[in-house]
Scaffold this motif. Structure first.
Motif, short mmCIF file in Angstrom:
data_model
loop_
_atom_site.label_atom_id
_atom_site.label_comp_id
_atom_site.label_asym_id
_atom_site.label_seq_id
_atom_site.Cartn_x
_atom_site.Cartn_y
_atom_site.Cartn_z
N PHE A 39 -3.32 10.52 -3.44
CA PHE A 39 -3.87 9.41 -4.20
C PHE A 39 -3.34 8.12 -3.59
O PHE A 39 -2.16 7.79 -3.74
N THR A 40 -4.18 7.41 -2.85
CA THR A 40 -3.75 6.17 -2.21
C THR A 40 -4.01 4.98 -3.13
O THR A 40 -4.91 5.02 -3.96
N PHE A 41 -3.20 3.95 -2.96
CA PHE A 41 -3.34 2.76 -3.78
C PHE A 41 -2.91 1.53 -2.99
O PHE A 41 -2.23 1.64 -1.96
N CYS A 96 -6.02 14.98 -12.32
CA CYS A 96 -5.74 14.22 -11.10
C CYS A 96 -4.50 14.82 -10.46
O CYS A 96 -3.58 15.19 -11.16
N CYS A 97 -4.33 14.96 -9.33
CA CYS A 97 -5.03 14.57 -8.14
C CYS A 97 -4.86 15.72 -7.14
O CYS A 97 -3.74 15.99 -6.72
N SER A 113 0.85 -1.19 0.00
CA SER A 113 0.00 0.00 0.00
C SER A 113 0.88 1.23 0.00
O SER A 113 1.99 1.22 0.54
N VAL A 155 -1.63 -2.62 -4.07
CA VAL A 155 -1.34 -3.62 -5.09
C VAL A 155 -1.19 -4.95 -4.37
O VAL A 155 -0.55 -5.02 -3.32
#
Length: 174
Positions: A160-162, A155-156, A130, A164
């Motif tokens: 911006f969190t992600f 964007c953003c 993360s 994988v």
């Protein structure tokens, strides 16, 4: 006789030590693996900041808009292009992205195993990474039937969190 006996003694101690059974390595638990992964996060974040370019895409267009910024941009072409002539003639181009090196890994962990539906003896293992982009900006141009709809950053405005996730299935043979 001065050095002979002590050297022979050291030799046989070495042979006995190398030839004797060693204590097996202790099996790491999922918790201890996660502890190790999380200890690597600061190192990973430093390497990311140093190795990922601050901007990527059509650098010439980026420099035309921002002449004094993003000198470490990489690339000559847009990042992506979608052209659709079927439903109204859409043409969307992602020209560039900036703030790529402003990513922070927040967590790396091995998830608890899950049973795989196709086999009662298989387990599914997942590794989740993360993070958050703290200053990501993506410039997009969009046209419909030749008319400009978007030519700006889309964007953003916020972080911006992600996350994988990599997965694998493991079975025991034997």
């Amino acid at each position: 006789w001065g050095f002979g006996p002590p050297l022979m003694f050291c030799f046989w101690v070495y042979v006995a030590w190398k030839g004797s059974p060693h204590k097996p390595h202790k099996m790491m638990t999922r918790t201890s693996v996660n502890h190790v992964l999380n200890s690597w996060i600061p190192i990973a974040n430093r390497r990311i900041r140093l190795s990922i370019p601050e901007a990527k895409g059509n650098c010439k267009a980026l420099w035309a808009r921002y002449p004094q910024k993003y000198r470490n941009c990489v690339g000559r072409e847009p990042l992506a292009r979608l052209h659709n002539t079927v439903s109204g003639g859409w043409d969307v181009t992602v020209l560039w992205a900036t703030g790529l090196n402003e990513v922070i890994i927040t967590e790396m962990k091995v998830e608890p195993p899950s049973l795989v539906p196709v086999s009662p003896v298989a387990q599914g293992w997942d590794l989740t990474l993360s993070g958050v982009f703290t200053d990501l900006r993506v410039w997009v141009q969009a046209r419909k039937d030749g008319e400009a709809w978007i030519d700006n950053t889309v964007c953003c405005q916020k972080n911006f969190t992600f996350a994988v996730q990599a997965s694998t299935n493991c079975t025991q043979n034997g």
